[in-house]
Write an enzyme that holds these catalytic residues in place. Structure first.
Site, PDB file in Angstrom:
ATOM      1  N   ASP A 210       0.845  -1.256   0.024  1.00 14.70           N
ATOM      2  CA  ASP A 210      -0.045   0.031  -0.016  1.00 14.70           C
ATOM      3  C   ASP A 210       0.927   1.362  -0.029  1.00 14.70           C
ATOM      4  O   ASP A 210       1.536   1.591   1.048  1.00 14.70           O
ATOM      5  CB  ASP A 210      -0.827  -0.084   1.250  1.00 14.70           C
ATOM      6  CG  ASP A 210      -1.873   1.171   1.209  1.00 14.70           C
ATOM      7  OD1 ASP A 210      -1.616   2.070   0.474  1.00 14.70           O
ATOM      8  OD2 ASP A 210      -2.731   1.256   2.339  1.00 14.70           O
TER       9      ASP A 210
ATOM     10  N   LYS B 140      24.753  10.707 -54.346  1.00 15.64           N
ATOM     11  CA  LYS B 140      25.096  11.362 -53.038  1.00 15.64           C
ATOM     12  C   LYS B 140      23.945  12.123 -52.604  1.00 15.64           C
ATOM     13  O   LYS B 140      23.687  13.123 -53.415  1.00 15.64           O
ATOM     14  CB  LYS B 140      26.338  11.987 -52.933  1.00 15.64           C
ATOM     15  CG  LYS B 140      26.570  12.641 -51.500  1.00 15.64           C
ATOM     16  CD  LYS B 140      28.017  13.001 -51.259  1.00 15.64           C
ATOM     17  CE  LYS B 140      28.216  13.585 -50.122  1.00 15.64           C
ATOM     18  NZ  LYS B 140      29.742  14.269 -50.199  1.00 15.64           N
ATOM     19  N   TRP B 141      23.073  11.749 -51.769  1.00 19.33           N
ATOM     20  CA  TRP B 141      21.671  12.619 -51.413  1.00 19.33           C
ATOM     21  C   TRP B 141      21.941  13.241 -50.203  1.00 19.33           C
ATOM     22  O   TRP B 141      21.988  12.692 -49.087  1.00 19.33           O
ATOM     23  CB  TRP B 141      20.742  11.632 -51.234  1.00 19.33           C
ATOM     24  CG  TRP B 141      19.192  12.101 -51.069  1.00 19.33           C
ATOM     25  CD1 TRP B 141      18.734  13.035 -50.127  1.00 19.33           C
ATOM     26  CD2 TRP B 141      18.210  12.092 -51.895  1.00 19.33           C
ATOM     27  NE1 TRP B 141      17.752  13.401 -50.305  1.00 19.33           N
ATOM     28  CE2 TRP B 141      17.029  13.035 -51.284  1.00 19.33           C
ATOM     29  CE3 TRP B 141      18.021  11.885 -53.338  1.00 19.33           C
ATOM     30  CZ2 TRP B 141      15.944  13.344 -51.980  1.00 19.33           C
ATOM     31  CZ3 TRP B 141      16.782  12.034 -53.881  1.00 19.33           C
ATOM     32  CH2 TRP B 141      15.750  12.782 -53.158  1.00 19.33           C
ATOM     33  N   ASP B 142      22.104  14.733 -50.460  1.00 18.43           N
ATOM     34  CA  ASP B 142      22.630  15.519 -49.168  1.00 18.43           C
ATOM     35  C   ASP B 142      21.349  16.363 -48.507  1.00 18.43           C
ATOM     36  O   ASP B 142      20.350  16.352 -49.054  1.00 18.43           O
ATOM     37  CB  ASP B 142      23.803  16.751 -49.806  1.00 18.43           C
ATOM     38  CG  ASP B 142      24.836  16.618 -48.653  1.00 18.43           C
ATOM     39  OD1 ASP B 142      24.407  16.742 -47.443  1.00 18.43           O
ATOM     40  OD2 ASP B 142      25.992  17.155 -49.174  1.00 18.43           O
TER      41      ASP B 142
ATOM     42  N   ASP C  13      31.481  14.831 -42.259  1.00 23.36           N
ATOM     43  CA  ASP C  13      32.380  15.736 -42.956  1.00 23.36           C
ATOM     44  C   ASP C  13      33.969  15.805 -42.486  1.00 23.36           C
ATOM     45  O   ASP C  13      34.600  16.621 -43.167  1.00 23.36           O
ATOM     46  CB  ASP C  13      31.837  17.304 -43.090  1.00 23.36           C
ATOM     47  CG  ASP C  13      30.676  17.266 -44.202  1.00 23.36           C
ATOM     48  OD1 ASP C  13      30.598  16.397 -45.011  1.00 23.36           O
ATOM     49  OD2 ASP C  13      29.890  18.398 -44.249  1.00 23.36           O
TER      50      ASP C  13
ATOM     51  N   ARG D 158      23.130  28.138 -44.382  1.00 23.99           N
ATOM     52  CA  ARG D 158      24.043  27.952 -45.540  1.00 23.99           C
ATOM     53  C   ARG D 158      23.363  28.805 -46.653  1.00 23.99           C
ATOM     54  O   ARG D 158      23.280  28.231 -47.749  1.00 23.99           O
ATOM     55  CB  ARG D 158      24.197  26.459 -45.855  1.00 23.99           C
ATOM     56  CG  ARG D 158      25.525  26.180 -46.440  1.00 23.99           C
ATOM     57  CD  ARG D 158      25.649  24.771 -46.876  1.00 23.99           C
ATOM     58  NE  ARG D 158      27.006  24.486 -47.365  1.00 23.99           N
ATOM     59  CZ  ARG D 158      27.247  23.614 -48.233  1.00 23.99           C
ATOM     60  NH1 ARG D 158      26.421  22.689 -48.782  1.00 23.99           N
ATOM     61  NH2 ARG D 158      28.532  23.344 -48.645  1.00 23.99           N
TER      62      ARG D 158
ATOM     63  N   ASN E 207      21.403  19.691 -46.243  1.00 25.95           N
ATOM     64  CA  ASN E 207      22.571  20.534 -45.335  1.00 25.95           C
ATOM     65  C   ASN E 207      22.103  21.538 -44.284  1.00 25.95           C
ATOM     66  O   ASN E 207      22.780  22.880 -44.260  1.00 25.95           O
ATOM     67  CB  ASN E 207      23.462  21.348 -46.606  1.00 25.95           C
ATOM     68  CG  ASN E 207      24.663  20.329 -46.786  1.00 25.95           C
ATOM     69  OD1 ASN E 207      25.070  19.447 -46.001  1.00 25.95           O
ATOM     70  ND2 ASN E 207      25.044  20.232 -47.971  1.00 25.95           N
TER      71      ASN E 207
ATOM     72  N   CYS F 256      23.624  11.578 -46.920  1.00 20.54           N
ATOM     73  CA  CYS F 256      24.446  12.511 -46.175  1.00 20.54           C
ATOM     74  C   CYS F 256      23.759  13.463 -45.800  1.00 20.54           C
ATOM     75  O   CYS F 256      22.747  13.976 -46.196  1.00 20.54           O
ATOM     76  CB  CYS F 256      25.312  13.062 -47.493  1.00 20.54           C
ATOM     77  SG  CYS F 256      26.562  14.250 -46.935  1.00 20.54           S
TER      78      CYS F 256
ATOM     79  N   ASP G 208      30.636  16.084 -57.114  1.00 20.74           N
ATOM     80  CA  ASP G 208      30.017  16.655 -55.748  1.00 20.74           C
ATOM     81  C   ASP G 208      29.378  17.724 -56.040  1.00 20.74           C
ATOM     82  O   ASP G 208      29.092  18.214 -57.350  1.00 20.74           O
ATOM     83  CB  ASP G 208      31.184  16.675 -54.668  1.00 20.74           C
ATOM     84  CG  ASP G 208      30.183  16.275 -53.213  1.00 20.74           C
ATOM     85  OD1 ASP G 208      29.826  17.450 -52.635  1.00 20.74           O
ATOM     86  OD2 ASP G 208      30.481  15.427 -52.666  1.00 20.74           O
TER      87      ASP G 208
HETATM   88  C1  GLA Z   1      27.952  18.478 -47.411  1.00 26.68           C
HETATM   89  C2  GLA Z   1      28.642  17.259 -47.391  1.00 26.68           C
HETATM   90  C3  GLA Z   1      29.846  17.146 -48.286  1.00 26.68           C
HETATM   91  C4  GLA Z   1      29.765  17.993 -49.470  1.00 26.68           C
HETATM   92  C5  GLA Z   1      29.251  19.555 -49.381  1.00 26.68           C
HETATM   93  C6  GLA Z   1      28.716  20.016 -50.732  1.00 26.68           C
HETATM   94  O1  GLA Z   1      28.462  19.422 -46.179  1.00 26.68           O
HETATM   95  O2  GLA Z   1      28.522  16.525 -46.463  1.00 26.68           O
HETATM   96  O3  GLA Z   1      30.466  16.370 -48.288  1.00 26.68           O
HETATM   97  O4  GLA Z   1      28.998  17.191 -50.349  1.00 26.68           O
HETATM   98  O5  GLA Z   1      28.102  19.365 -48.558  1.00 26.68           O
HETATM   99  O6  GLA Z   1      28.224  21.103 -50.567  1.00 26.68           O
END
Ligand code: GLA
Length: 748
Positions: free
Chosen positions: A52, A476-478, A548, A443, A480, A526, A366
Site C-alpha cells: 500500500d 549522393k543525397w545530401d 564531413d 548555408r 545541409n 548524407c 560533388d
Molecule cells: C555537405 C557534404 C559534403 C559536401 C558538401 C557540398 O557538407 O557533407 O560532403 O557534399 O555538402 O556542398
C-alpha cells in the site's frame, strides 16, 4: 516464438537469445514483466509485491484494493491521467478539450511474418523468419483504438515494436504524442549510453549513471541530427565490450525523435522512445489512423560488441534492401575536398583518369555542377547542368568517366532551395515558412516543404530527369541545414503541428519512388556528413557519408561510435589530404588509409597532385583493400580498444566463413615511458591455428609509404585461444598517429 498462456494471461515472446514477457492484469491492464536472457517458461517467481503506497491512487474499480495502483505497476505502454504519474507513451486531446484517456486490453492476434508500416521505413521478414503479436487496446469512452505491434525474429536477439492509433469516434481528436515503445525496468541499476556530437564530430560515446528524474536525448531539428543519434542503451554498470547485460534501443526514423528515461521514487526505470512530442501534433479525424515509427530493441548478454553484432546483422539482413544490400561497395574518389566548387570538365576528367590508373572504381562529382553554383549561395532547386563548367553536359562527362573504366556518381541536395534560384522565384510558397515571420537561413538556403505533394512530385521529376539523362551509377543525397519556422502554406491551421512528420513521410515517399525506379544505382545519404545517419535512411540508401570530418584520428572516434549501431558497410570513409582540411592535422598516408578501411573505402583529395611515392602507396592500399574487401565489408566487426578511453583504437573483422581475420591498431600520440600493448583478439575459433599471413608495421610521416614489412611475426602460426586469451604483442614504435594491420588466415 510467441506464446500466450490463457490461464495466466501471459504473453511470452522468445527465441534462443531472449525472452520478453507481458501480462494482462485484471483482464485489462498491460504490464511489462520481463526482458532478458531466454527463459524456458515464465511462472512469475518474481511476483509483484502488494504494498500500500501512499499517494499512489487506485483506479475507480479497485477503490478498496489499496495495493493496486498504476503508479507502481510496471507498464507495457504507459497511459495518462489515471494515476501513473511517470512519463506517458501517448497523449491525446479529445474533442471536449480533456487529455485523459484509458486504453484497456481488448484482444490480440499472433501471426507469422511481419506487416510493413504504412508510409514508413521498417524492418522486413518472411513468414518463416519472424512472428508478430498485435495487441488491441481500446478506450471505449473516447472511441479510440490502439494497436501495439511486436515482432520476434527467429535468429536474432531483436524485438521490434511500434504503435498505431485509430479514431473510431464521431469527432476529431488531437494526437500530441504516440511513442513507438515504452516499458518499465524493475530497477535502475544501469548506466546509459548515448551518441552525442555536432557537425564534423558525430556519434561520440557518452556513458553515465542513470539519474533519478527524467533524462532525455532528442532532436527537434527536423533531422535525426549530428547532435544526438536516435539510439540509447541501458547497460549494467559492469558491462563492457565483451561482457554484461545490454539493452539497446534504435529508432527507424530520420526526423525529430526523443528517447527518455525516468527513474522514479521506487527505483524503477521507464524508457520511452518515439517521435519527439515537442512541436508535434496530429489531427485525427473520425476514421483516420496514425502509425508510429518502428523501434528496434536488442538484448545482449555479451556486452556492447554483442549488441552491435546483433544490430549489424539485423540491419544488413532485415533493413537494407536492393542490389547493394550484400554487394561489395566500389572504391570511390570524390572531388569535394579536391576542388570544392572550382572545377571544370577537364579537371574532373583528369581526376577520373588518375583514379583509374590508381585502381579506383567510381568517380563522384560533388556539389557545384548545376545552375550557377560557384559557391553555396545559389541554385539549389535548379537541377540543370551548368554549361559553363560542363559545356558538353553530364552525359558526355559520364561517358568519359566510363571510358576510363570508372563508374560515375553525382551529388544532389533535393530537399533544399536557394533564394537565388529559378525554383524559389517561381514557387516561394514551396519553402517551409510561418506567416508573419521572416525565414531563418542555414548555408543561405531554405528547406522545401515536403509535406506538400506538389513539392515531392517536383523533386522526383527533377531528379529522375537528371538520372535518366546521363549514365549515372551512384547518387549522393545530401541535406545541409536544419528546419526553422516549421510550417506549411498548404496545411490548415489545426494541422500545422503535423508539418515536420508529414515532411518525413513525403521524403520517404520520394526516396521510395526514386530508389525503386533506379534499382542499379548505389545511393549514399548524407547530411553535412553524418547528420542523418539513421536506420530510416538506410532502408532506402544502404550507405551514409559518416562525417564531413575526414581526419583519420577524429574518424577513429566517429566510426567507433557509429559502429555501436551501424555496420561498417554502411559507413562512407575517405582518405583525404594532409594537413587535413577540418583540423589541420598531419597523419601518415597509411594511417589515413587504414582508418578509411574501417568503412566503405574511398578518396577525397586532389589525386592529380600526389607525388609518385604517394601514388605508389595509394595503389598498394587499393590493391590491399580489394583483396580484403569481402572481410572488411561483409564480415563480422568487433571493437577491441576504444579511442574514448585513451589514445589507442583497435578493431577487427572476421570473414563470413571465418577463414580470414583482419586486425587494425591505431595509436595517437607517442608517450615517454610507454606501456606495453598486447591486443586480445575476439571471436576466434580457439582450437584453430591462425597464420599471420601479412603484417603492416607503422609508417612514420615522411617516408616508407604503405609497404608490407618483413617482420619476425609474418608466417608464424598461433592457436585461437592464445590470440584471444594471452594476446598479440604490438611492436613499440616512437611516432605519432601510427597504425598497424595484421591479416590472419585460419589453417585447415
Ligand atoms: C555537405 C557534404 C559534403 C559536401 C558538401 C557540398 O557538407 O557533407 O560532403 O557534399 O555538402 O556542398
Amino acid at each position: 516464438m510467441i506464446q500466450f498462456d490463457e490461464q495466466k494471461q501471459i504473453f511470452h515472446l522468445k527465441n534462443n537469445s531472449f525472452s520478453y514477457v507481458i501480462e494482462i492484469a485484471r483482464g485489462k491492464y498491460l504490464l511489462h514483466r520481463y526482458w532478458g536472457k531466454a527463459l524456458r517458461e515464465y511462472r512469475d517467481a518474481a511476483a509483484l509485491p502488494a504494498i500500500d503506497r501512499a499517494f499512489s491512487p487506485q483506479p475507480a474499480a479497485y477503490e478498496n484494493e489499496r495495493t493496486f495502483s498504476l503508479d507502481v505497476l510496471p507498464q507495457e505502454y504507459s497511459g495518462y491521467g489515471h494515476g501513473d504519474f511517470r512519463i506517458p507513451a501517448y497523449k491525446i486531446a479529445l474533442a471536449d478539450g480533456t487529455e485523459v484517456t484509458e486504453f484497456l486490453y481488448r484482444s490480440h492476434r499472433i501471426f507469422k511474418g511481419k506487416p510493413p508500416l504504412k508510409g514508413l521505413p521498417a524492418s522486413y521478414a518472411s513468414g518463416q523468419e519472424a512472428m508478430s503479436l498485435e495487441i488491441e487496446l481500446a478506450d471505449a469512452h473516447a472511441g479510440l483504438k490502439l494497436y501495439l505491434l511486436y515482432t520476434v525474429f527467429e535468429k536474432s536477439a531483436v524485438l521490434v515494436r511500434s504503435a498505431r492509433i485509430i479514431n473510431e469516434s464521431g469527432s476529431a481528436v488531437c494526437l500530441r504524442q504516440l511513442a513507438s515503445l515504452s516499458l518499465d525496468f524493475g530497477s535502475h541499476e544501469f548506466e546509459r549510453i548515448s551518441l552525442y556530437g555536432g557537425h564534423a564530430s558525430e556519434r561520440m560515446i557518452e556513458r553515465s549513471p542513470l539519474h533519478r528524474g527524467i533524462e532525455i536525448i532528442a532532436s527537434s531539428r527536423g533531422a535525426s541530427s549530428h547532435q544526438h543519434s536516435p539510439f540509447l542503451a541501458l547497460v549494467e554498470p559492469a558491462a563492457n565490450e565483451a561482457v554484461g547485460d545490454v539493452y539497446g534501443f534504435s529508432l527507424v526514423y530520420s526526423g525529430n525523435f526523443s528517447m527518455e528515461t525516468e527513474v522514479e521514487q521506487f527505483g524503477t526505470t521507464r524508457v520511452c522512445v518515439g517521435i519527439n512530442p515537442q512541436g508535434f501534433s496530429w489531427l485525427l479525424e473520425p476514421g483516420e489512423d496514425f502509425q508510429s515509427p518502428e523501434a528496434v530493441m536488442v538484448y545482449s548478454a555479451e556486452g556492447l560488441n554483442g549488441m552491435s553484432q546483433t544490430y549489424h546483422a539485423f540491419y544488413r539482413e532485415h533493413l537494407l534492401r536492393g542490389k547493394y544490400q550484400n554487394a561489395l561497395r566500389p572504391i570511390l574518389v570524390n572531388n569535394w575536398e579536391a576542388t570544392y566548387f572550382d572545377f571544370d570538365e577537364e579537371k574532373i576528367d583528369a581526376i577520373a583518369k588518375t583514379a583509374a590508373e590508381l585502381g579506383m572504381e567510381l568517380l563522384v562529382l560533388d556539389d557545384g555542377w548545376f545552375g550557377k553554383r560557384n559557391d553555396d549561395n545559389s541554385s539549389l532547386g535548379d537541377w540543370i547542368v551548368d554549361q559553363k563548367k560542363l559545356p558538353q553536359g553530364l552525359t558526355a562527362l559520364g561517358e568519359k568517366v566510363h571510358a576510363h573504366g570508372l563508374q560515375f556518381g553525382l551529388w544532389f541536395e533535393p530537399e533544399m532551395v536557394s533564394v537565388d534560384s529559378e525554383l524559389y522565384r517561381k514557387h516561394p510558397e514551396w519553402a517551409l515558412q510561418v506567416p508573419g515571420y521572416k525565414t531563418s537561413f542555414g548555408r543561405h538556403q531554405l528547406v522545401l516543404d515536403l509535406s506538400r505533394q506538389d513539392v515531392c512530385d517536383y523533386i522526383v521529376d527533377a531528379v529522375v530527369k537528371v538520372l535518366e539523362s546521363a549514365p549515372i551509377d551512384y547518387v549522393k543525397w545530401d541535406m545541409n541545414r536544419h528546419m526553422t519556422e516549421v510550417g506549411s502554406t498548404l496545411l490548415s491551421a489545426k494541422r500545422q503541428g503535423e508539418t515536420a512528420h508529414r515532411y518525413m513521410l513525403g521524403l520517404y515517399d520520394v526516396l521510395e519512388r526514386i530508389t525503386q525506379k533506379f534499382p542499379d544505382i548505389l545511393f549514399e545519404s548524407c547530411s553535412g556528413g553524418g547528420g542523418r545517419f539513421d536506420a530510416g535512411m538506410l532502408y532506402y540508401m544502404p550507405q551514409t557519408w559518416t562525417s564531413d570530418n575526414t581526419d583519420a584520428i577524429c574518424r577513429l572516434k566517429i566510426q567507433y561510435g557509429t559502429s555501436l549501431v551501424f555496420p561498417p558497410i554502411t559507413m562512407g570513409a575517405h582518405v583525404s589530404v594532409t594537413p587535413n582540411h577540418q583540423v589541420g592535422r598531419l597523419t601518415p598516408m597509411q594511417t589515413r588509409a587504414f582508418a578509411a578501411m574501417g568503412g566503405d573505402f574511398g578518396y577525397e583529395l586532389d589525386i592529380c597532385q600526389l607525388t609518385d611515392a604517394e601514388k605508389t602507396a595509394v595503389k598498394k592500399h587499393i590493391k590491399l583493400y580489394k583483396r580484403l574487401r569481402p572481410t572488411l565489408q561483409l564480415g563480422t566487426f568487433r571493437r577491441l580498444l576504444s579511442p574514448f578511453n585513451g589514445g589507442e583504437t583497435a578493431w577487427m573483422f572476421t570473414h563470413p566463413d571465418k577463414s580470414q581475420v583482419v586486425v587494425f591498431y591505431f595509436k595517437e600520440l607517442a608517450q615517454p615511458a610507454p606501456s606495453v600493448r598486447v591486443l586480445k583478439l575476439a571471436g576466434l575459433d580457439k582450437d584453430a591455428r591462425y597464420k599471420v599471413a601479412e603484417y603492416y608495421e607503422p609508417e612514420r610521416l615522411s617516408h616508407d609509404f604503405g609497404g608490407e614489412k618483413a617482420s619476425g611475426i609474418t608466417g608464424l602460426e598461433f592457436y585461437g585461444d592464445e590470440l584471444m586469451f594471452s594476446g598479440l604483442a604490438v611492436e613499440h614504435v616512437d611516432a605519432d598517429f601510427i597504425s598497424y594491420m595484421w591479416v590472419l588466415e585460419k589453417q585447415i
